[in-house]
Design an enzyme around this catalytic site. Structure first.
Site, mmCIF file in Angstrom:
data_model
loop_
_atom_site.group_PDB
_atom_site.id
_atom_site.type_symbol
_atom_site.label_atom_id
_atom_site.label_comp_id
_atom_site.label_asym_id
_atom_site.label_seq_id
_atom_site.Cartn_x
_atom_site.Cartn_y
_atom_site.Cartn_z
ATOM 1 N N GLU A 50 8.334 0.899 15.939
ATOM 2 C CA GLU A 50 8.342 2.349 16.117
ATOM 3 C C GLU A 50 7.221 3.023 15.339
ATOM 4 O O GLU A 50 6.590 3.969 15.818
ATOM 5 C CB GLU A 50 9.692 2.931 15.674
ATOM 6 C CG GLU A 50 9.829 4.418 15.880
ATOM 7 C CD GLU A 50 9.847 4.824 17.344
ATOM 8 O OE1 GLU A 50 8.899 5.511 17.782
ATOM 9 O OE2 GLU A 50 10.805 4.469 18.057
ATOM 10 N N LYS A 90 -2.797 3.126 20.231
ATOM 11 C CA LYS A 90 -1.497 3.733 20.515
ATOM 12 C C LYS A 90 -1.309 3.935 22.017
ATOM 13 O O LYS A 90 -0.198 3.750 22.544
ATOM 14 C CB LYS A 90 -1.384 5.055 19.763
ATOM 15 C CG LYS A 90 -1.428 4.873 18.254
ATOM 16 C CD LYS A 90 -1.606 6.185 17.519
ATOM 17 C CE LYS A 90 -1.745 5.962 16.024
ATOM 18 N NZ LYS A 90 -2.025 7.222 15.285
ATOM 19 N N GLY A 125 0.841 -1.186 0.000
ATOM 20 C CA GLY A 125 0.000 0.000 0.000
ATOM 21 C C GLY A 125 0.878 1.239 0.000
ATOM 22 O O GLY A 125 2.029 1.220 -0.445
ATOM 23 N N VAL A 128 2.405 2.844 2.468
ATOM 24 C CA VAL A 128 3.634 2.724 3.251
ATOM 25 C C VAL A 128 4.589 1.716 2.629
ATOM 26 O O VAL A 128 5.792 1.966 2.481
ATOM 27 C CB VAL A 128 3.317 2.347 4.707
ATOM 28 C CG1 VAL A 128 4.609 2.145 5.505
ATOM 29 C CG2 VAL A 128 2.458 3.421 5.371
#
Length: 441
Positions: A138, A214, A22, A24
């Site tokens: 990360e 997150k 995709g 990324v």
């Protein structure tokens, strides 16, 4: 230079499997190929993408060799020439099985998948520990902003007491524009969608679930305790309106959707963890108040390091790819030179605290009868629950009566909830327009 080149040539090549092509994944592949020499120098050995798993082999992928493509992710990660797996598929169930297969086979994994890490951090970490593989993520929190690494390494010798941040760009764009332009939530959601900040279905963003994933990861790292996405109290921003924004301005604040992870200590000294996501008023002199548009920022309070803030682009293909590739370099260096990155320690094993015991301040906006004695009745209702008032502001509401805006001192969530219920049953109170928490002071 010749000696360096000879050393690199003799170093083992790190074979990479890329799962997902995709936005990324495409950026990760492009940068790895365009900057191949730099990555070789940084890791001490060449990095070679040897296979790419995609869901649709018929889709055109300009510049990508068809020989690299496969729709068999399991077969790819189990190949003997694969040392490192980059997972940028998204979702939970399918990526979980593939990532676990890779880790159990001793292949290090770099993932940008926040939902996966939030839901299965313990299981993934255990699989990595058992095989001696690395697990890096990360990019799962705030894309290019380096916060996972500092929590895992830089602050490993410190005691973190609170992590509070703006970790969703879509909601920050909406709330920031509402504050600056006086626009409504619906108007700014439409604009965010048109600009590509919000998905066609914005629920994960505006209802707080993206931020909750997150928050779970941050709490897990900060407090060395197992915290999953289901442990996070979640409220979104759909109910925030123009009147709330104006009330925030009158109080010298702005409104932000915050992810808050906090170490709680009760009266007996017992510790627990709170992880929560909700819109809150932030004083204009707090560093998080100035985070504008779609930017993210994370504010950390540690025992010895003090107050730290991490700021930058929290989403997007290039920023997310940057974070992924930082992890790729670290993982590849360990493969080439030996060694292993710090794992996810849950040695403290603190329980998740009752949300009702969380203490913060509150901004309560209500319409009351405009007659003598009403303020005393309202103040008494707060007092019965042990909630003390810091400020009270009264405004004329015309024929509706009077608008009463109360800001409390710190109080327990359960006490405030009982207070609001009692206010709604008070004859003098016509309506409780909103109850918004206040953080950062």
């Amino acid at each position: 230079m010749a000696d360096q080149a000879d050393n690199n040539a003799a170093a083992p090549t790190v074979g990479v499997a890329l799962l997902g092509m995709g936005t990324v994944g495409t950026e990760v592949l492009r940068i790895l190929q365009e900057d191949a020499q730099d990555f070789t120098a940084r890791t001490g050995g060449p990095i070679e993408v040897r296979g790419i798993a995609v869901s649709d082999l018929s889709k055109p992928r300009p510049g990508v060799s068809s020989e690299l493509l496969t729709d068999d992710a399991f077969g790819l990660v189990n190949r003997e020439d694969i040392d490192l797996v980059i997972e940028v598929i998204g979702g939970i169930d399918y990526p979980r099985t593939v990532v676990l297969a890779a880790l159990r086979a001793g292949k290090s994994v770099v993932t940008a998948n926040k939902a996966l890490v939030a839901a299965h951090a313990g299981e993934l970490s255990e699989a990595a520990d058992s095989s001696g593989a690395d697990l890096f993520f990360e990019a799962a929190v705030a894309a290019a902003i380096p916060v996972v690494g500092p929590l895992r390494r830089s602050l490993a010798g410190d005691r973190v007491n609170q992590v509070m941040g703006i970790v969703n760009g879509t909601t920050n764009f909406i709330l920031d524009a509402m504050y600056k332009r006086g626009a409504s939530y619906d108007e700014m959601l439409a604009e965010a969608t048109a600009l590509g900040y919000a998905e066609a279905d914005p629920s994960a963003d505006v209802d707080g679930y993206d931020a909750a994933s997150k928050a779970a990861i941050l709490a897990n790292l900060a407090f060395h305790s197992p915290v999953g996405s289901d442990d996070v109290h979640v409220e979104g921003i759909r109910s925030i309106n123009v009147a709330d924004i104006e009330a925030a301005k009158a109080a010298g604040c702005t409104i932000k959707l915050l992810a808050i992870c906090e170490r709680l200590v009760d009266d007996e000294g017992q510790e627990s963890v709170s992880a929560r996501v909700y819109p809150a008023l932030i004083p204009l002199d707090h560093p998080l108040s100035s985070v504008s548009e779609s930017f993210n920022a994370i504010f950390v309070v540690a025992e010895y390091a003090g107050r730290l803030m991490f700021y930058g682009n929290g989403a997007g293909g290039a920023p997310t790819a940057s974070a992924v590739l930082g992890d790729v370099v670290a993982a590849a260096r360990n493969i080439v030179h030996g060694g292993r990155a710090p794992g996810m320690s849950t040695y403290a094993n603190l329980p998740v605290g009752d949300f009702g015991s969380v203490r913060t301040r509150y901004h309560v906006d209500m319409v009351v009868d405009d007659r003598p004695g009403v303020l005393a009745e309202v103040a008494s209702t707060f007092s019965v629950q042990g909630v003390s008032l810091k400020t009270v502001r009264q405004e004329d509401a015309g024929d509706a009566g009077a608008r009463l805006v109360v800001i409390t001192h710190h109080a327990a969530e359960s006490d405030l909830e009982s207070t609001v219920d009692n206010l709604k049953n008070l004859d003098a109170v016509k309506a409780v327009n909103s109850v918004i928490r206040m953080e950062g002071n």
